[in-house]
Write a protein that holds these residues in place. Structure first.
Motif, PDB file in Angstrom:
ATOM      1  N   VAL A 409       0.673  -1.289   0.037  1.00 24.72           N
ATOM      2  CA  VAL A 409       0.133  -0.002   0.100  1.00 24.72           C
ATOM      3  C   VAL A 409       0.817   1.283  -0.140  1.00 24.72           C
ATOM      4  O   VAL A 409       0.721   2.293  -0.870  1.00 24.72           O
ATOM      5  CB  VAL A 409      -0.986   0.087   1.323  1.00 24.72           C
ATOM      6  CG1 VAL A 409      -1.768   1.363   1.331  1.00 24.72           C
ATOM      7  CG2 VAL A 409      -1.993  -1.146   1.108  1.00 24.72           C
ATOM      8  N   LYS A 412       2.248   1.937  -3.386  1.00 26.24           N
ATOM      9  CA  LYS A 412       1.419   2.639  -4.333  1.00 26.24           C
ATOM     10  C   LYS A 412       1.393   4.126  -4.145  1.00 26.24           C
ATOM     11  O   LYS A 412       1.405   4.951  -4.895  1.00 26.24           O
ATOM     12  CB  LYS A 412       0.017   1.877  -4.069  1.00 26.24           C
ATOM     13  CG  LYS A 412      -0.164   0.590  -4.525  1.00 26.24           C
ATOM     14  CD  LYS A 412      -0.716   0.616  -5.907  1.00 26.24           C
ATOM     15  CE  LYS A 412      -1.130  -0.985  -6.616  1.00 26.24           C
ATOM     16  NZ  LYS A 412      -1.686  -1.022  -7.820  1.00 26.24           N
ATOM     17  N   LYS A 428      -9.013  11.305   0.052  1.00 29.86           N
ATOM     18  CA  LYS A 428      -9.663  10.716  -1.177  1.00 29.86           C
ATOM     19  C   LYS A 428      -8.652  10.594  -2.624  1.00 29.86           C
ATOM     20  O   LYS A 428      -9.043   9.667  -3.012  1.00 29.86           O
ATOM     21  CB  LYS A 428     -10.684  11.734  -1.712  1.00 29.86           C
ATOM     22  CG  LYS A 428     -11.690  11.528  -2.830  1.00 29.86           C
ATOM     23  CD  LYS A 428     -12.918  12.488  -3.082  1.00 29.86           C
ATOM     24  CE  LYS A 428     -13.586  12.138  -4.471  1.00 29.86           C
ATOM     25  NZ  LYS A 428     -14.835  12.976  -4.653  1.00 29.86           N
ATOM     26  N   GLU A 429      -7.687  11.472  -2.562  1.00 30.67           N
ATOM     27  CA  GLU A 429      -6.684  11.307  -3.453  1.00 30.67           C
ATOM     28  C   GLU A 429      -5.976  10.444  -3.133  1.00 30.67           C
ATOM     29  O   GLU A 429      -5.542   9.360  -4.091  1.00 30.67           O
ATOM     30  CB  GLU A 429      -5.907  12.582  -3.667  1.00 30.67           C
ATOM     31  CG  GLU A 429      -6.772  13.745  -4.379  1.00 30.67           C
ATOM     32  CD  GLU A 429      -5.705  15.201  -4.448  1.00 30.67           C
ATOM     33  OE1 GLU A 429      -4.840  15.169  -3.553  1.00 30.67           O
ATOM     34  OE2 GLU A 429      -6.148  15.944  -5.280  1.00 30.67           O
ATOM     35  N   TRP A 431      -6.606   7.519  -1.532  1.00 35.53           N
ATOM     36  CA  TRP A 431      -7.299   6.415  -1.826  1.00 35.53           C
ATOM     37  C   TRP A 431      -7.462   5.893  -3.209  1.00 35.53           C
ATOM     38  O   TRP A 431      -7.106   4.858  -3.597  1.00 35.53           O
ATOM     39  CB  TRP A 431      -8.790   6.435  -1.286  1.00 35.53           C
ATOM     40  CG  TRP A 431      -9.517   5.345  -1.621  1.00 35.53           C
ATOM     41  CD1 TRP A 431     -10.993   5.487  -2.430  1.00 35.53           C
ATOM     42  CD2 TRP A 431      -9.438   3.950  -1.269  1.00 35.53           C
ATOM     43  NE1 TRP A 431     -11.398   4.064  -2.342  1.00 35.53           N
ATOM     44  CE2 TRP A 431     -10.645   3.216  -1.289  1.00 35.53           C
ATOM     45  CE3 TRP A 431      -8.627   3.327  -0.430  1.00 35.53           C
ATOM     46  CZ2 TRP A 431     -10.774   1.691  -1.352  1.00 35.53           C
ATOM     47  CZ3 TRP A 431      -8.708   2.115  -0.037  1.00 35.53           C
ATOM     48  CH2 TRP A 431      -9.964   1.391  -0.507  1.00 35.53           C
ATOM     49  N   LYS A 432      -7.232   6.990  -4.050  1.00 32.45           N
ATOM     50  CA  LYS A 432      -7.272   6.743  -5.562  1.00 32.45           C
ATOM     51  C   LYS A 432      -6.104   6.093  -5.838  1.00 32.45           C
ATOM     52  O   LYS A 432      -5.800   5.401  -6.655  1.00 32.45           O
ATOM     53  CB  LYS A 432      -7.667   8.087  -6.298  1.00 32.45           C
ATOM     54  CG  LYS A 432      -9.022   8.469  -6.296  1.00 32.45           C
ATOM     55  CD  LYS A 432      -9.049   9.766  -7.195  1.00 32.45           C
ATOM     56  CE  LYS A 432     -10.558  10.322  -7.164  1.00 32.45           C
ATOM     57  NZ  LYS A 432     -10.676  11.547  -7.909  1.00 32.45           N
ATOM     58  N   TRP A 433      -5.053   6.748  -5.282  1.00 34.76           N
ATOM     59  CA  TRP A 433      -3.421   6.265  -5.687  1.00 34.76           C
ATOM     60  C   TRP A 433      -3.365   4.811  -5.296  1.00 34.76           C
ATOM     61  O   TRP A 433      -2.769   3.950  -5.893  1.00 34.76           O
ATOM     62  CB  TRP A 433      -2.312   7.167  -4.713  1.00 34.76           C
ATOM     63  CG  TRP A 433      -2.471   8.398  -5.202  1.00 34.76           C
ATOM     64  CD1 TRP A 433      -3.000   9.021  -6.406  1.00 34.76           C
ATOM     65  CD2 TRP A 433      -1.819   9.541  -4.458  1.00 34.76           C
ATOM     66  NE1 TRP A 433      -2.854  10.437  -6.119  1.00 34.76           N
ATOM     67  CE2 TRP A 433      -1.903  10.760  -5.044  1.00 34.76           C
ATOM     68  CE3 TRP A 433      -0.993   9.573  -3.239  1.00 34.76           C
ATOM     69  CZ2 TRP A 433      -1.545  11.956  -4.724  1.00 34.76           C
ATOM     70  CZ3 TRP A 433      -0.279  10.993  -2.991  1.00 34.76           C
ATOM     71  CH2 TRP A 433      -0.796  11.828  -3.683  1.00 34.76           C
ATOM     72  N   ILE A 434      -3.933   4.556  -4.146  1.00 36.33           N
ATOM     73  CA  ILE A 434      -3.739   2.931  -3.693  1.00 36.33           C
ATOM     74  C   ILE A 434      -4.780   2.131  -4.695  1.00 36.33           C
ATOM     75  O   ILE A 434      -4.290   0.849  -4.868  1.00 36.33           O
ATOM     76  CB  ILE A 434      -4.457   3.076  -2.394  1.00 36.33           C
ATOM     77  CG1 ILE A 434      -3.731   3.649  -1.224  1.00 36.33           C
ATOM     78  CG2 ILE A 434      -4.607   1.310  -1.771  1.00 36.33           C
ATOM     79  CD1 ILE A 434      -4.222   3.722   0.200  1.00 36.33           C
ATOM     80  N   ARG A 435      -5.887   2.717  -5.029  1.00 34.12           N
ATOM     81  CA  ARG A 435      -6.566   1.803  -5.898  1.00 34.12           C
ATOM     82  C   ARG A 435      -6.162   1.296  -7.342  1.00 34.12           C
ATOM     83  O   ARG A 435      -6.168   0.486  -7.962  1.00 34.12           O
ATOM     84  CB  ARG A 435      -8.101   2.305  -6.090  1.00 34.12           C
ATOM     85  CG  ARG A 435      -8.891   2.344  -4.971  1.00 34.12           C
ATOM     86  CD  ARG A 435     -10.071   2.850  -4.963  1.00 34.12           C
ATOM     87  NE  ARG A 435     -10.917   2.485  -6.079  1.00 34.12           N
ATOM     88  CZ  ARG A 435     -12.080   2.791  -6.549  1.00 34.12           C
ATOM     89  NH1 ARG A 435     -12.569   3.942  -5.827  1.00 34.12           N
ATOM     90  NH2 ARG A 435     -12.685   2.018  -7.308  1.00 34.12           N
ATOM     91  N   ASN A 436      -5.346   2.434  -7.762  1.00 31.47           N
ATOM     92  CA  ASN A 436      -4.869   2.285  -9.236  1.00 31.47           C
ATOM     93  C   ASN A 436      -3.467   1.360  -9.212  1.00 31.47           C
ATOM     94  O   ASN A 436      -2.820   1.398  -8.145  1.00 31.47           O
ATOM     95  CB  ASN A 436      -4.389   3.813  -9.534  1.00 31.47           C
ATOM     96  CG  ASN A 436      -5.752   4.639  -9.888  1.00 31.47           C
ATOM     97  OD1 ASN A 436      -6.774   4.044 -10.104  1.00 31.47           O
ATOM     98  ND2 ASN A 436      -5.577   5.949  -9.658  1.00 31.47           N
TER      99      ASN A 436
END
Length: 436
Positions: A409, A412, A428-429, A431-436
């Motif tokens: 994690v 990422k 929020k940003e 969380w986007k970095w982790i998902r991508n």
């Protein structure tokens, strides 16, 4: 792996070659001892020495209230009472006058109500409590005397009860109070050391990442290595720095203990009668022998193994979080809103582990030592008391798995955040970095 090794080596050598690291490593133990000595001297310098003149109309307290190095009783006659009180103000040689009235019909309640302490300046709370305690002891002995109880009988009543404890889970080994104290002390020491090292060196990883990010050096570095390799190299490099400093401090502590012990023995031998008098008063050798015996009874190979494993895994786990925080922000001020997530679980584990001394095998101790966020400090706090092998294995497995996941994690976040400038990262940003 070659890139990670090179970055680890660079990070390690960069840190240990700094003058600040060398000075701190060598002087920190000496400064800590000096700080303790200064605090002790401060308390010593602030100790009060009070002189209390006593007017004993009852004749009950004379020669029974004993003076000490901090409180000196001077008994004066009743005829001098008025003049003593009149001249008390501004008298630097006397701090107060204690008036103890006549004892009538063995009415101690009336004596207490009529007794008074007249002072010419403020006296400490401890001094007043000592005076009250001395008066109480005399009255107590007088009451016992009136009841016809001999002093030998009273001493027999005050004798404590010593209960021998046999632990069948440890091959019928006796659990002494000293052994429990040694376990508690070792538990708190190992837990506190782990907590402090994770916090101190985790923050160092975060600052190192933040410094390279702000200097734009990282843009050049990641042209040759992957962001994940850079992050792991930094974490492992600082880990080696922490272990180096830790080993130096342990070596200095052991050498210092041996030198002090030898020096004390030499001084004791050169004092006439020192071997007998000092031993009888201090019992240093006996206490040291008992503590050493209690320490040797512990399973040190297991304690050392658990300490190293949980120290390293806990450090890498939290350093990954700190590295992610350092890459997600632009300045040290912004780190405060994120570091709370790393500090709170550790503090919860540390303060929760303090209660383990009363019940190390209780449900709180079990769960704190199993949950990965708190296990690096809680399991280390429990291990001197003895922990079932399956709990140690389960805790290591969960912590190892969570550490690997946290590295993933953090990698990422690090991959994107290390190249972000001027933008304040939101949850929020991230969380986007982790998902991508």
């Amino acid at each position: 792996m070659n890139h990670i090794f090179l970055i680890t080596k660079r990070e390690f050598l960069t840190q240990v070659k700094k003058k600040s690291f060398i000075i701190l490593t060598l002087l920190a133990p000496i400064m800590l001892i000096a700080f303790g000595a200064v605090v002790g001297l401060m308390f010593k310098a602030n100790e009060s020495h009070s002189v209390i003149e006593v007017v004993d109309r009852s004749g009950l307290f004379k020669d029974k209230m004993k003076s000490t190095d901090k409180l000196n009783y001077v008994f004066v006659s009743e005829a001098d009472e008025k003049s003593k009180i009149k001249n008390l103000k501004g008298n630097e040689s006397t701090d107060g006058i204690l008036i103890l009235p006549e004892l009538r019909n063995q009415n101690f309640t009336e004596l207490q109500q009529a007794a008074r302490l007249i002072i010419n300046s403020k006296i400490g709370f401890d001094t007043k409590q000592k005076i009250v305690s001395d008066i109480t002891d005399v009255i107590k002995k007088e009451k016992i005397k009136q009841l016809g109880i001999a002093e030998t009988q009273l001493n027999d009543l005050d004798k404590g009860f010593s209960l021998k404890t046999i632990n069948v889970a440890e091959n019928n080994k006796e659990d002494s109070d000293l052994a429990l104290g040694v376990k508690s002390g070792l538990s708190m020491l190992l837990m506190y050391v782990t907590f402090m090292f994770i916090i101190i060196y985790g923050v160092r990883v975060m600052r190192s990442v933040l410094e390279e990010k702000n200097n734009r050096v990282v843009e050049i570095i990641i042209s040759s290595v992957k962001p994940f390799e850079l992050m792991m190299g930094k974490i492992l490099g600082v880990t080696l720095v922490a272990l180096t400093q830790f080993l130096v401090w342990i070596t200095m502590s052991v050498i210092g203990a041996l030198v002090l012990n030898t020096g004390f023995s030499s001084i004791q031998k050169n004092i006439p009668g020192g071997n007998e008098e000092m031993a009888s008063k201090l019992d240093v050798a006996q206490i040291a022998t008992q503590v050493s015996h209690s320490l040797l009874e512990l399973n040190f190979p297991l304690i050392i193994f658990v300490f190293i494993v949980f120290f390293l895994l806990g450090y890498i786990f939290y350093s990954s979080i700190y590295a992610a925080i350092g890459s997600a922000v632009d300045n040290e001020t912004e780190t405060q809103q994120f570091t709370l997530f790393a500090i709170l679980p550790l503090m919860l584990g540390m303060y929760g582990s303090i209660s383990l001394m009363n019940n190390p095998d209780g449900p709180l101790g079990f769960w704190l030592s199993i949950i990965p966020f708190t296990s690096p400090v809680a399991m280390i706090a429990r291990i001197p008391y003895g922990v079932p092998a399956w709990q140690i294995a389960l805790s290591i497995g969960l912590l190892l798995g969570t550490t690997i996941f946290m590295i993933f994690v953090a990698g990422k976040i690090y991959r994107v955040g290390i190249l972000m400038y001027g933008n304040k990262a939101t949850m929020k940003e991230i969380w986007k970095w982790i998902r991508n």
